[in-house]
Design an enzyme around this catalytic site. Structure first.
Site, short mmCIF file in Angstrom:
data_model
loop_
_atom_site.label_atom_id
_atom_site.label_comp_id
_atom_site.label_asym_id
_atom_site.label_seq_id
_atom_site.Cartn_x
_atom_site.Cartn_y
_atom_site.Cartn_z
N GLY A 61 3.69 -3.83 0.54
CA GLY A 61 4.36 -3.56 -0.72
C GLY A 61 3.37 -3.00 -1.72
N GLY A 110 5.50 -5.99 3.76
CA GLY A 110 6.80 -5.38 3.48
C GLY A 110 7.33 -4.55 4.65
N GLU A 133 -1.15 -11.80 4.11
CA GLU A 133 -1.11 -12.13 2.67
C GLU A 133 -2.06 -13.23 2.24
OE1 GLU A 133 1.51 -11.62 4.56
OE2 GLU A 133 2.56 -9.92 3.64
N ASP A 141 5.84 -13.48 3.23
CA ASP A 141 7.15 -13.50 2.58
C ASP A 141 8.12 -12.59 3.36
OD1 ASP A 141 5.92 -11.12 1.88
OD2 ASP A 141 6.70 -11.11 -0.17
C1 QUE Z 1 -3.37 -8.04 2.76
C2 QUE Z 1 -2.14 -7.69 2.27
C3 QUE Z 1 -1.85 -6.36 1.90
C4 QUE Z 1 -2.85 -5.39 2.06
C5 QUE Z 1 -4.10 -5.76 2.57
C6 QUE Z 1 -4.33 -7.08 2.91
C7 QUE Z 1 -0.58 -5.96 1.38
C8 QUE Z 1 -0.42 -4.57 1.02
C9 QUE Z 1 -1.45 -3.66 1.20
C10 QUE Z 1 -1.39 -2.26 0.84
C11 QUE Z 1 -1.90 -1.30 1.70
C12 QUE Z 1 -1.85 0.05 1.34
C13 QUE Z 1 -1.34 0.43 0.12
C14 QUE Z 1 -0.83 -0.55 -0.73
C15 QUE Z 1 -0.86 -1.88 -0.37
O1 QUE Z 1 -2.63 -4.09 1.72
O2 QUE Z 1 0.36 -6.78 1.24
O3 QUE Z 1 -0.31 -0.16 -1.91
O4 QUE Z 1 -1.31 1.75 -0.24
O5 QUE Z 1 0.77 -4.18 0.50
O6 QUE Z 1 -5.56 -7.47 3.41
O7 QUE Z 1 -1.18 -8.62 2.12
#
Ligand code: QUE
Length: 331
Positions: A61, A110, A133, A141
């Site tokens: 997400g 997500g 997460e 979640d």
């Molecule tokens: C743990 C996470 C997330 C993560 C890295 C983690 C996560 C998440 C993102 C993410 C990756 C690329 C994106 C962005 C978010 O990385 O939940 O906006 O461009 O969304 O170690 O939980």
């Protein structure tokens, strides 16, 4: 986000490849609208969900936005994000037609939420699935508090606590994915799906997954991650004494102690409730957890500054008060 009818399929393409197709609010709104439209359209016999750009199905997400919203005192925007995202997860579970996800790259958070609740999750050898997460001071979640506790042999606790990354074959072994298709055959599968018969297309273009590494560790996972609290899981891993157990301990010691204890409790609760109840519990929990210090710090360390050195509060698993955990999980 591109949606269109191709043949007898409603096609949804996640198209923010620079952000690894991570879901932002416009994408969630567009997904919900496409689901509604494809559900009603008699010409659509199945939905096909795929990620563009070659590297990711969907990496999660828009947590950078969520962190910023909370820090700037606009937490309602973050609350709205989670409310609409979890409503979408529930709507996918209730969708009356086949919901087929083609997972040919990174699929986390997500991305798991928009695929796992659908009828068919096809993975390739390039798929990488995880619920990571606890590394950002959050918790698994998108309805995973319903699904992960139902995986065999405490595999869900292992995935949700350590954030273990599963390759395609391992995701099938673990029960996260339903079918395996080598990436070279994915275009043929996609073409067949456009005919509208999901079962026929999948029968013709998927095959038994090669052996992954989950089966080999299944007994150790059961022995260690079946324990009822995080400190007891750590004790069981210490007693195990293997290289694998040492790696799990090292991983757990890097995660937010608060997130670990929340996750273990959440999965205990989730194991006894239906998906709708789990999503409601997760929503109440998300609203509280994003306002806790570990969330802003975890996203900072992993996604914003990328120093990978979060300063957790409390810093040690042994110092997490279970009253605080239960307060966050209160209805
Ligand atoms: C743990 C996470 C997330 C993560 C890295 C983690 C996560 C998440 C993102 C993410 C990756 C690329 C994106 C962005 C978010 O990385 O939940 O906006 O461009 O969304 O170690 O939980």
């Amino acid at each position: 986000m591109a949606t269109r009818v191709e043949g007898a399929a409603g096609v949804i393409q996640l198209d923010r490849p620079k952000a690894l197709n991570a879901l932002d609010q416009p994408m969630i709104d567009a997904l919900a609208e496409a689901l509604r439209r494809f559900g009603e359209d008699p010409a659509v016999r199945l939905v096909l969900l795929e990620g563009l750009g070659g590297r990711a199905f969907c990496a999660g997400g828009d947590i950078r936005f969520i962190r910023q919203s909370v820090l700037e005192g606009r937490g309602e925007a973050a609350d709205h994000f989670f409310a609409t995202e979890y409503a979408l997860n529930g709507a996918i579970a209730a969708f009356p037609k086949p919901w087929v996800s083609l997972i040919d790259g990174i699929c986390m958070g997500g991305g798991i939420g928009v695929s796992l609740h659908g009828s068919h999750r096809v993975v390739t050898e390039k798929a990488l699935l995880a619920m990571p997460e606890t590394a950002i001071g959050f918790f698994p979640d998108v309805g995973t508090s319903h699904c992960l506790p139902r995986l065999e042999g405490a595999i869900g606790n292992w995935l949700g606590l350590t954030g273990a990354r599963l390759r395609g074959a391992e995701a099938v072994e673990a029960g996260m994915a339903t079918h395996y298709c080598p990436s070279g055959e994915l275009p043929a599968l996609r073409q067949a799906l456009l005919q509208g018969d999901a079962e026929a297309a999948i029968a013709a273009h998927t095959r038994p997954a090669p052996h992954g590494a989950v089966t080999a560790q299944a007994e150790a996972i059961y022995r260690c991650f079946g324990a009822g609290t995080v400190p007891h899981i750590l004790e069981a891993l210490e007693a195990e004494g293997s290289d694998w157990a040492g790696e799990q301990i090292a991983t757990l010691r890097r995660m937010s102690p608060m997130s670990l204890c929340i996750t273990r409790e959440l999965f205990r609760i989730g194991g006894g409730h239906d998906l709708a109840t789990c999503l409601a519990t997760e929503l109440a929990l998300a609203r509280r957890v994003i306002r806790q210090p570990d969330f802003a710090e975890g996203v900072r360390a992993v996604v914003v500054d990328k120093d990978q050195s979060p300063r957790w509060r409390p810093a040690r698993i042994e110092d997490v008060g279970m009253e605080a955990v239960r307060a966050l999980l209160a209805p």
